[in-house]
Write an enzyme that holds these catalytic residues in place. Structure first.
Site, PDB file in Angstrom:
ATOM      1  CG  LEU A  23     105.922  21.370  20.979  1.00  0.00           C
ATOM      2  CD1 LEU A  23     106.983  20.547  21.697  1.00  0.00           C
ATOM      3  CD2 LEU A  23     104.526  21.038  21.500  1.00  0.00           C
ATOM      4  CD  GLU A  33     106.697  17.921  28.456  1.00  0.00           C
ATOM      5  OE1 GLU A  33     105.656  17.425  28.903  1.00  0.00           O
ATOM      6  OE2 GLU A  33     106.987  17.895  27.244  1.00  0.00           O
TER       7      GLU A  33
END
Ligand SMILES: NC(=O)c1ccc[n+]([C@@H]2O[C@H](COP(=O)([O-])OP(=O)(O)OC[C@H]3O[C@@H](n4cnc5c(N)ncnc54)[C@H](OP(=O)(O)O)[C@@H]3O)[C@@H](O)[C@H]2O)c1
Length: 189
Positions: A23, A33
């Site tokens: 990511l 998240e």
């Protein structure tokens, strides 16, 4: 038969979703998240069924080995090269339509929602496939260097929903990173 298809992605302002197989904000973790991702993708609407996650080979290998397969979900990996599912994956498909056929035929009695979880070309396949689609987008407001990108969400084909049950609408902040959850739905039925 055309079923509702879901996609889920966390995206930087330049639509970047990844960098060097991780990511973009790696090694920073966005735990809340991630919880949102897990809750949305893991929660079936029907008792005794499981949701399906469909992902490309690189996304599969971007998941830490100890977390593969994603639990409580049927994991389908796409590859044109592999001849057997990578260790831990439940199913392998040679293209997106074959993955959907697998869900609707072989897995029909135990599969509930379908979630496309990346990467780039899978999101494109999803956005362009017929039927109704929902895109669960985490808009990360900080920019990070990226080498992998989300295709544009066409304003002619998708509308931003004002709210969605179970998805917080207020601005989120974690580890100095701000983001908000958005849900888009395709106009086509
Ligand atoms: N921010 C987010 O929410 C998010 C979500 C997911 C991933 N990511 C990031 O994105 C990156 C990985 O995404 P990516 O776009 O580079 O790769 P990817 O789509 O995960 O994987 C690409 C590979 O998947 C296979 N594939 C893809 N589309 C296919 C199709 N239609 N039919 C058959 N096989 C297909 C091919 O495998 P073969 O080469 O084996 O044929 C292809 O090389 C990583 O950095 C990851 O961390 C971010």
């Amino acid at each position: 038969m055309s079923r509702l298809l879901n996609g889920i992605v966390a995206v930087c302002p330049d639509r970047g979703i990844g960098r060097r197989g991780e990511l973009p904000w790696h090694p920073v973790r966005l735990a809340n998240e991630f919880k949102h991702f897990r809750r949305m993708t893991s929660t079936p609407s029907v008792k005794d069924k499981q949701n399906v996650v469909i992902m490309g080979r690189r996304t599969w290998f971007s998941i830490p080995e100890k977390n593969r397969p994603l639990n409580n979900r049927i994991n389908i990996v796409l590859s044109r090269v592999l001849r057997a599912p990578p260790a831990g994956a439940h199913h392998l498909a040679p293209d997106f339509n074959s993955a959907l056929k697998l869900v609707d035929v072989d897995l029909a009695d135990r599969a509930d929602q379908v979630w496309v979880i990346g990467g780039s070309s899978l999101y494109k396949d999803l956005m362009e496939s017929p039927g109704t689609k929902r895109l669960f987008v985490t808009q990360i407001l900080n920019q990070f260097d990226c080498d992998t990108f989300l295709p544009e969400i066409s304003a002619a084909r998708y509308r931003l929903l004002p709210q969605f049950p179970g998805v917080p609408s207020e601005l989120q902040t974690e580890n100095g990173i701000q983001y908000r959850f958005e849900v888009y739905e395709s106009f086509e039925q």
